[in-house]
Design an enzyme around this catalytic site. Structure first.
Site, PDB file in Angstrom:
ATOM      1  CD  GLU A 115      -3.062  -1.147   2.083  1.00  0.00           C
ATOM      2  OE1 GLU A 115      -4.198  -1.501   1.740  1.00  0.00           O
ATOM      3  OE2 GLU A 115      -2.790  -0.827   3.247  1.00  0.00           O
ATOM      4  CB  CYS A 128       3.058   7.160   3.500  1.00  0.00           C
ATOM      5  SG  CYS A 128       3.509   5.892   4.677  1.00  0.00           S
ATOM      6  CB  CYS A 135       7.438  -6.094   8.612  1.00  0.00           C
ATOM      7  SG  CYS A 135       8.788  -5.218   9.429  1.00  0.00           S
ATOM      8  CB  CYS A 139       6.220  -3.419  16.094  1.00  0.00           C
ATOM      9  SG  CYS A 139       7.945  -3.146  15.604  1.00  0.00           S
ATOM     10  CB  CYS A 142       3.003  -2.534  13.664  1.00  0.00           C
ATOM     11  SG  CYS A 142       3.183  -2.321  11.881  1.00  0.00           S
ATOM     12  N   GLY A 194       6.946  -2.398   5.994  1.00  0.00           N
ATOM     13  CA  GLY A 194       8.306  -2.918   5.958  1.00  0.00           C
ATOM     14  C   GLY A 194       9.322  -2.077   6.697  1.00  0.00           C
ATOM     15  CG  PHE A 249      12.402   6.114  21.298  1.00  0.00           C
ATOM     16  CD1 PHE A 249      13.642   5.578  20.997  1.00  0.00           C
ATOM     17  CD2 PHE A 249      12.162   6.556  22.591  1.00  0.00           C
ATOM     18  CE1 PHE A 249      14.630   5.482  21.972  1.00  0.00           C
ATOM     19  CE2 PHE A 249      13.144   6.467  23.570  1.00  0.00           C
ATOM     20  CZ  PHE A 249      14.376   5.932  23.263  1.00  0.00           C
ATOM     21  CG  ASN A 325      -3.554   5.297  13.276  1.00  0.00           C
ATOM     22  OD1 ASN A 325      -4.386   6.179  13.458  1.00  0.00           O
ATOM     23  ND2 ASN A 325      -2.325   5.558  12.866  1.00  0.00           N
ATOM     24  CB  CYS A 368       1.182   5.451  10.608  1.00  0.00           C
ATOM     25  SG  CYS A 368       2.568   6.143   9.782  1.00  0.00           S
TER      26      CYS A 368
HETATM   27  N1  SAH Z   1       9.274  -0.206   9.815  1.00  0.00           N
HETATM   28  C1  SAH Z   1       9.511   1.182   9.955  1.00  0.00           C
HETATM   29  C2  SAH Z   1       8.635   2.057   9.079  1.00  0.00           C
HETATM   30  C3  SAH Z   1       7.192   1.669   8.908  1.00  0.00           C
HETATM   31  S1  SAH Z   1       6.104   1.925  10.253  1.00  0.00           S
HETATM   32  C4  SAH Z   1       9.376   1.580  11.387  1.00  0.00           C
HETATM   33  O1  SAH Z   1       8.907   0.780  12.190  1.00  0.00           O
HETATM   34  O2  SAH Z   1       9.755   2.690  11.723  1.00  0.00           O
HETATM   35  C5  SAH Z   1       5.850   3.691  10.297  1.00  0.00           C
HETATM   36  C6  SAH Z   1       5.468   4.216  11.684  1.00  0.00           C
HETATM   37  O3  SAH Z   1       4.141   3.837  12.046  1.00  0.00           O
HETATM   38  C7  SAH Z   1       6.366   3.656  12.778  1.00  0.00           C
HETATM   39  O4  SAH Z   1       6.730   4.647  13.702  1.00  0.00           O
HETATM   40  C8  SAH Z   1       5.461   2.649  13.423  1.00  0.00           C
HETATM   41  O5  SAH Z   1       5.901   2.335  14.704  1.00  0.00           O
HETATM   42  C9  SAH Z   1       4.134   3.352  13.372  1.00  0.00           C
HETATM   43  N2  SAH Z   1       2.982   2.483  13.585  1.00  0.00           N
HETATM   44  C10 SAH Z   1       2.881   1.181  13.302  1.00  0.00           C
HETATM   45  N3  SAH Z   1       1.644   0.724  13.647  1.00  0.00           N
HETATM   46  C11 SAH Z   1       0.966   1.766  14.127  1.00  0.00           C
HETATM   47  C12 SAH Z   1      -0.375   1.939  14.610  1.00  0.00           C
HETATM   48  N4  SAH Z   1      -1.225   0.934  14.610  1.00  0.00           N
HETATM   49  N5  SAH Z   1      -0.738   3.158  15.036  1.00  0.00           N
HETATM   50  C13 SAH Z   1       0.120   4.193  14.983  1.00  0.00           C
HETATM   51  N6  SAH Z   1       1.378   4.102  14.507  1.00  0.00           N
HETATM   52  C14 SAH Z   1       1.805   2.901  14.101  1.00  0.00           C
HETATM   53 FE1  SF4 Z   2       7.752  -3.656  10.834  1.00  0.00          FE
HETATM   54 FE2  SF4 Z   2       7.775  -0.988  11.350  1.00  0.00          FE
HETATM   55 FE3  SF4 Z   2       5.530  -2.453  11.718  1.00  0.00          FE
HETATM   56 FE4  SF4 Z   2       7.600  -2.786  13.362  1.00  0.00          FE
HETATM   57  S1  SF4 Z   2       6.376  -0.895  13.109  1.00  0.00           S
HETATM   58  S2  SF4 Z   2       6.401  -4.438  12.434  1.00  0.00           S
HETATM   59  S3  SF4 Z   2       9.336  -2.516  11.978  1.00  0.00           S
HETATM   60  S4  SF4 Z   2       6.573  -2.072   9.772  1.00  0.00           S
END
Ligand code: SAH
Ligand code: SF4
Length: 392
Positions: A115, A128, A135, A139, A142, A194, A249, A325, A368
Site C-alpha cells: 500500500e 508514504c 515485515c 512490533c 503494528c 516494511g 521509539f 491507529n 500509519c
Molecule cells: N518499519 C519502519 C517504518 C514503517 S512503520 C518503522 O517501524 O519505523 C511507520 C510508523 O508507524 C512507525 O513509527 C510505526 O511504529 C508506526 N505504527 C505502526 N503501527 C501503528 C499503529 N497501529 N498506530 C500508529 N502508529 C503505528
Molecule cells: Fe515492521 Fe515498522 Fe511495523 Fe515494526 S512498526 S512491524 S518494523 S513495519
C-alpha cells in the site's frame, strides 16, 4: 482524474514484455544503465549522453514509451524497445478519503501487493511508501507486523510508487507549459509497510533516483526514513542516502520497548541512542524525529514523558506523538486526547517540539501502521511470533 470518487480502477498496466524477463530501465542507477546500454550495443563514447537523455525522459518528463523519446535516433529507440522495458508496479485500487488522503493498493511481480498513501496538506503533500511486502519484525501494535515478510521490494518497485503517485496527481511537467510552483507530491516518507533498513541497497538506490537533479528532484531534506532501530545501518543512512531520519521509539524502558518493538532485544535503548548521538548529519536544522505511538496505559504516563525527555537529552530532536491507529484484533487502545495533550505538554516544556499527528484517511484505513495487503492476510501464529522475537 476525478479525485473525489472512491473508485477502483486500473491506472496503468504492466508492459507485456516485463513478463518476458527483459531488464527494466526503471530502478537502475546511471552506471548500471550505462553498462546495460553498452552491452545492448550502444557505442561506448555516446553512452553517458544517452543515459542522460533516457534519464530525463523517464524521470523528468515521466515518459513510458520509447517512441516518445524524440531526441534519440529511430534505430536507437528500436534497440531499446527490443532489449528493455519501462515497467512500474500496477495500481489495483485507488481509494480517496473524505479528507483528500489517497490510498493505492499496488501490485508487484509475483502478484504481491503493498500500500501507498498520499496525504495532502496545506503547504505540502506527503507520499508514504513501502519498502517490503510484510515485515520480518513483529512490533505488537503494528498491523504490518502481523504479516510475514514476503519479500523486499526492488529499487524499481520503490521509485515506482513515487512515479505512479505523480501519474495519478498529473504532476509530470508538460513541455512548453510554465513550471508549477509548489508541488503536490513534495515529501516522501518511508513509513509504509516494511523495515527500510532491512532493504538498504534498494531503498538507497530508489531514493537516489528520487533526489536526482535531472529527474524527480526531491530534496534530501524532504525524504524521511523511519526505522524501528536497525542500529548497524543508521550511520550508513546518513552517509549513503543523506535523508532525514525518524526512529520508532515508542517506549522509555527496555522492558516495555522489548514488547512493543522487539528489535529492542537486539539493540536496546542505550545502544540505539548512542547511534543517534553519533549520526553524522544530526544538527538543529536536521533533527531526528522520535515517533511515539500513544497506547492507553502502556507507555503514556507522565513518568514516561519525563523519562523520554531525559533519555534524549542532547540529541537535536522532535517528538512526533502518534495516536494509536486501531485495527481489528489489535491488543491495545488509543490513549485519550487529554492524556496525549498532557504528555505533549511535558515534552514541549522541556524544549522539544511535540506535534500530535493528526490521523488522516481513517475512513479508508490509510493511517500509519494500518497497512496490510489483502493478498497476505494470514496472521502469524503466536508460536511463530515468539520464535522470531526470541520468546516472550
Ligand atoms: N518499519 C519502519 C517504518 C514503517 S512503520 C518503522 O517501524 O519505523 C511507520 C510508523 O508507524 C512507525 O513509527 C510505526 O511504529 C508506526 N505504527 C505502526 N503501527 C501503528 C499503529 N497501529 N498506530 C500508529 N502508529 C503505528
Ligand atoms: Fe515492521 Fe515498522 Fe511495523 Fe515494526 S512498526 S512491524 S518494523 S513495519
Amino acid at each position: 482524474m476525478d479525485a473525489t470518487a472512491p473508485i477502483t480502477q486500473d491506472v496503468m498496466t504492466l508492459p507485456r514484455k516485463a513478463e518476458e524477463g527483459l531488464p527494466n530501465l526503471i530502478g537502475m542507477n546511471r552506471d548500471t544503465m550505462r553498462e546495460a546500454i553498452i552491452a545492448a550495443g550502444a557505442p561506448e563514447k555516446q553512452a553517458k549522453m544517452r543515459v542522460n537523455q533516457i534519464w530525463s525522459w523517464l524521470y523528468h518528463w515521466g515518459v513510458r514509451d520509447f517512441g516518445e523519446m524524440t531526441n534519440l535516433s529511430k534505430d536507437f529507440r528500436a534497440m531499446l524497445e527490443e532489449k528493455f522495458v519501462i515497467a512500474l508496479p500496477k495500481v489495483v485500487t485507488r481509494q480517496v478519503s473524505d479528507d483528500g488522503t489517497r490510498k493505492y493498493l499496488v501490485r508487484i511481480a509475483g502478484g504481491h501487493e503493498v500500500e501507498v498513501v498520499y496525504i495532502p496538506e496545506k503547504d505540502r503533500g506527503t507520499l508514504c511508501i513501502s519498502s517490503q511486502v510484510g515485515c520480518t519484525l513483529t512490533c505488537s501494535f503494528c498491523h504490518t507486523g502481523t504479516q510475514k515478510l514476503v519479500r523486499n521490494l526492488t529499487a524499481a518497485e520503490i521509485i515506482g510508487q513515487v512515479m505512479l503517485a505523480r501519474d495519478d496527481l498529473e504532476e509530470w511537467p508538460v513541455p512548453g507549459a510554465p513550471v508549477e510552483q509548489g508541488r503536490l507530491l513534495s515529501n516522501v516518507v518511508l513509513m509504509g509497510m516494511g523495515e527500510p533498513l532491512y532493504n538498504f541497497e534498494n531503498v538507497r538506490d530508489a531514493m537516489k533516483i528520487a533526489m536526482d537533479p535531472e529527474g524527480i528532484q526531491l530534496s534530501r531534506r524532504r525524504i524521511t526514513l523511519s526505522t524501528s532501530g536497525v542500529v548497524p545501518e543508521i550511520a550508513r543512512t546518513a552517509e549513503e542516502i543523506g535523508c532525514l531520519l525518524a526512529i520508532s521509539f515508542h517506549a522509555t524502558t527496555d522492558e516495555v520497548r522489548d514488547k512493543l518493538v522487539p528489535i529492542n532485544k537486539r539493540w536496546n535503548i542505550e545502544v540505539l541512542l548512542q547511534a543517534l548521538r553519533d549520526y553524522p548529519k544530526v544538527s538543529n536544522s536536521e533533527r531526528i524525529t522520535f515517533e511515539y505511538v500513544m497506547l492507553h496505559g502502556v507507555n503514556d504516563s507522565d513518568e514516561d514523558a519525563h523519562r523520554l525527555v531525559k533519555l534524549i537529552e542532547g540529541i537535536p530532536a522532535k517528538i512526533n506523538l502518534i495516536p494509536f491507529n486501531e485495527w481489528p484484533g489489535a491488543p491495545y487502545t488509543r490513549s485519550s486526547n487529554n492524556r496525549i495533550r498532557a504528555f505533549a505538554e511535558i515534552i514541549h516544556n522541556a524544549g522539544y517540539a511535540s506535534p500530535i499527528r493528526k490521523p488522516r484517511g481513517e475512513d479508508i484505513m490509510a493511517a500509519c501502521g494500518q497497512l496490510k495487503s489483502e493478498t497476505e492476510r494470514g496472521r502469524k501464529s503466536r508460536a511463530q511470533i515468539a520464535a522470531e522475537t526470541g520468546g516472550a
